[in-house]
Motif scaffolding. Structure first.
Motif, PDB file in Angstrom:
ATOM      1  N   GLU A  43       0.835  -1.211   0.000  1.00  0.00           N
ATOM      2  CA  GLU A  43       0.000   0.000   0.000  1.00  0.00           C
ATOM      3  C   GLU A  43       0.862   1.250   0.000  1.00  0.00           C
ATOM      4  O   GLU A  43       0.566   2.217  -0.705  1.00  0.00           O
ATOM      5  CB  GLU A  43      -0.946  -0.011   1.204  1.00  0.00           C
ATOM      6  CG  GLU A  43      -2.056  -1.030   1.083  1.00  0.00           C
ATOM      7  CD  GLU A  43      -2.876  -1.191   2.350  1.00  0.00           C
ATOM      8  OE1 GLU A  43      -2.548  -0.566   3.386  1.00  0.00           O
ATOM      9  OE2 GLU A  43      -3.860  -1.954   2.312  1.00  0.00           O
ATOM     10  N   LEU A  44       1.939   1.248   0.775  1.00  0.00           N
ATOM     11  CA  LEU A  44       2.831   2.402   0.815  1.00  0.00           C
ATOM     12  C   LEU A  44       3.566   2.565  -0.513  1.00  0.00           C
ATOM     13  O   LEU A  44       3.688   3.676  -1.027  1.00  0.00           O
ATOM     14  CB  LEU A  44       3.829   2.264   1.966  1.00  0.00           C
ATOM     15  CG  LEU A  44       4.839   3.402   2.110  1.00  0.00           C
ATOM     16  CD1 LEU A  44       4.129   4.743   2.291  1.00  0.00           C
ATOM     17  CD2 LEU A  44       5.780   3.131   3.262  1.00  0.00           C
ATOM     18  N   MET A  45       4.013   1.459  -1.105  1.00  0.00           N
ATOM     19  CA  MET A  45       4.748   1.539  -2.371  1.00  0.00           C
ATOM     20  C   MET A  45       3.874   2.086  -3.500  1.00  0.00           C
ATOM     21  O   MET A  45       4.384   2.720  -4.420  1.00  0.00           O
ATOM     22  CB  MET A  45       5.327   0.178  -2.736  1.00  0.00           C
ATOM     23  CG  MET A  45       6.483  -0.225  -1.842  1.00  0.00           C
ATOM     24  SD  MET A  45       7.310  -1.742  -2.334  1.00  0.00           S
ATOM     25  CE  MET A  45       6.159  -2.982  -1.795  1.00  0.00           C
ATOM     26  N   GLU A  46       2.574   1.868  -3.431  1.00  0.00           N
ATOM     27  CA  GLU A  46       1.656   2.430  -4.433  1.00  0.00           C
ATOM     28  C   GLU A  46       1.533   3.945  -4.299  1.00  0.00           C
ATOM     29  O   GLU A  46       1.169   4.620  -5.255  1.00  0.00           O
ATOM     30  CB  GLU A  46       0.271   1.787  -4.303  1.00  0.00           C
ATOM     31  CG  GLU A  46       0.200   0.342  -4.733  1.00  0.00           C
ATOM     32  CD  GLU A  46       0.372   0.141  -6.226  1.00  0.00           C
ATOM     33  OE1 GLU A  46       0.067   1.064  -7.002  1.00  0.00           O
ATOM     34  OE2 GLU A  46       0.822  -0.953  -6.611  1.00  0.00           O
ATOM     35  N   GLU A  47       1.846   4.484  -3.121  1.00  0.00           N
ATOM     36  CA  GLU A  47       1.694   5.918  -2.859  1.00  0.00           C
ATOM     37  C   GLU A  47       3.001   6.686  -3.005  1.00  0.00           C
ATOM     38  O   GLU A  47       3.024   7.893  -2.789  1.00  0.00           O
ATOM     39  CB  GLU A  47       1.153   6.129  -1.446  1.00  0.00           C
ATOM     40  CG  GLU A  47      -0.221   5.543  -1.240  1.00  0.00           C
ATOM     41  CD  GLU A  47      -0.681   5.650   0.199  1.00  0.00           C
ATOM     42  OE1 GLU A  47       0.040   6.252   1.023  1.00  0.00           O
ATOM     43  OE2 GLU A  47      -1.772   5.141   0.495  1.00  0.00           O
ATOM     44  N   LEU A  48       4.071   5.996  -3.363  1.00  0.00           N
ATOM     45  CA  LEU A  48       5.370   6.643  -3.503  1.00  0.00           C
ATOM     46  C   LEU A  48       5.768   6.707  -4.970  1.00  0.00           C
ATOM     47  O   LEU A  48       5.637   5.737  -5.707  1.00  0.00           O
ATOM     48  CB  LEU A  48       6.430   5.893  -2.698  1.00  0.00           C
ATOM     49  CG  LEU A  48       6.207   5.867  -1.192  1.00  0.00           C
ATOM     50  CD1 LEU A  48       7.195   4.920  -0.531  1.00  0.00           C
ATOM     51  CD2 LEU A  48       6.316   7.255  -0.608  1.00  0.00           C
ATOM     52  N   ARG A  49       6.290   7.851  -5.380  1.00  0.00           N
ATOM     53  CA  ARG A  49       6.650   8.109  -6.775  1.00  0.00           C
ATOM     54  C   ARG A  49       8.079   7.650  -7.054  1.00  0.00           C
ATOM     55  O   ARG A  49       8.985   7.919  -6.270  1.00  0.00           O
ATOM     56  CB  ARG A  49       6.549   9.614  -7.021  1.00  0.00           C
ATOM     57  CG  ARG A  49       6.787  10.067  -8.423  1.00  0.00           C
ATOM     58  CD  ARG A  49       6.837  11.595  -8.539  1.00  0.00           C
ATOM     59  NE  ARG A  49       5.875  12.280  -7.717  1.00  0.00           N
ATOM     60  CZ  ARG A  49       4.682  12.712  -8.137  1.00  0.00           C
ATOM     61  NH1 ARG A  49       4.310  12.495  -9.382  1.00  0.00           N
ATOM     62  NH2 ARG A  49       3.884  13.364  -7.325  1.00  0.00           N
ATOM     63  N   CYS A  50       8.260   6.997  -8.183  1.00  0.00           N
ATOM     64  CA  CYS A  50       9.609   6.649  -8.633  1.00  0.00           C
ATOM     65  C   CYS A  50      10.299   7.942  -9.067  1.00  0.00           C
ATOM     66  O   CYS A  50       9.773   8.678  -9.901  1.00  0.00           O
ATOM     67  CB  CYS A  50       9.556   5.671  -9.803  1.00  0.00           C
ATOM     68  SG  CYS A  50      11.188   5.335 -10.510  1.00  0.00           S
ATOM     69  N   LEU A  51      11.455   8.213  -8.512  1.00  0.00           N
ATOM     70  CA  LEU A  51      12.153   9.455  -8.827  1.00  0.00           C
ATOM     71  C   LEU A  51      12.806   9.412 -10.197  1.00  0.00           C
ATOM     72  O   LEU A  51      13.132  10.445 -10.756  1.00  0.00           O
ATOM     73  CB  LEU A  51      13.196   9.758  -7.746  1.00  0.00           C
ATOM     74  CG  LEU A  51      12.612   9.916  -6.340  1.00  0.00           C
ATOM     75  CD1 LEU A  51      13.716  10.073  -5.314  1.00  0.00           C
ATOM     76  CD2 LEU A  51      11.665  11.086  -6.287  1.00  0.00           C
ATOM     77  N   THR A  52      12.965   8.227 -10.761  1.00  0.00           N
ATOM     78  CA  THR A  52      13.526   8.090 -12.101  1.00  0.00           C
ATOM     79  C   THR A  52      12.431   8.191 -13.157  1.00  0.00           C
ATOM     80  O   THR A  52      12.542   8.959 -14.107  1.00  0.00           O
ATOM     81  CB  THR A  52      14.253   6.734 -12.244  1.00  0.00           C
ATOM     82  OG1 THR A  52      15.246   6.646 -11.227  1.00  0.00           O
ATOM     83  CG2 THR A  52      14.893   6.610 -13.603  1.00  0.00           C
ATOM     84  N   CYS A  53      11.366   7.418 -12.988  1.00  0.00           N
ATOM     85  CA  CYS A  53      10.273   7.386 -13.972  1.00  0.00           C
ATOM     86  C   CYS A  53       9.341   8.579 -13.826  1.00  0.00           C
ATOM     87  O   CYS A  53       8.799   9.066 -14.798  1.00  0.00           O
ATOM     88  CB  CYS A  53       9.458   6.111 -13.813  1.00  0.00           C
ATOM     89  SG  CYS A  53      10.446   4.624 -13.930  1.00  0.00           S
TER      90      CYS A  53
END
Length: 135
Positions: A43-53
């Motif tokens: 759930e947390l990983m879905e709410e965090l933005r990839c800084l590369t993509c």
């Protein structure tokens, strides 16, 4: 010659797309043993933005940076940290841009205030236009 072409094709199909490699972080692509912890981590990983993509969450991205961030999320959740503590650590490390849900502070207040201001201005303009027609 045909066998070399076949070997090259097989190798190319198994390789990640250009510019996207998998992470070497141990927990980047391995689920936690505890299903409740893995659910919180997902759930947390879905709410965090990839800084590369930048347009993908770290859960969806194959970038090495996203893999390292997934590893950090899983290892901290497994160590007993709450998702909010992990989010706060990542925001402190990478800034508000890393989360799709930034907190309210001096740097992000325009994100919250400007939509309200635009609605107020649009309502005032609409009221002024419609108010002039009744005369």
């Amino acid at each position: 010659m045909p066998s070399m072409l076949l070997a090259a094709s097989i190798l190319a199909l198994g390789a990640p797309p250009a510019g996207q490699t998998t992470s070497s972080a141990p927990l980047a692509n391995v689920q936690l043993a505890d299903p409740a912890q893995e659910t919180r981590a997902q759930e947390l990983m879905e709410e965090l933005r990839c800084l590369t993509c930048q347009s993908q969450s770290i859960a969806d991205s194959n970038a090495p940076m996203a893999g390292d961030m997934r590893h950090q999320v899983r290892s901290r959740i497994a160590a007993g940290e709450s998702p909010e503590e992990v989010r706060a650590w990542l925001v402190e490390r990478y800034g508000d841009y890393v989360t799709y849900r930034p907190g309210f502070d001096w740097a992000t207040w325009p994100l919250f205030a400007l939509p309200i201001l635009f609605i107020f201005v649009a309502g005032a303009m609409l009221a002024r236009r419609l108010g002039g027609r009744g005369e």
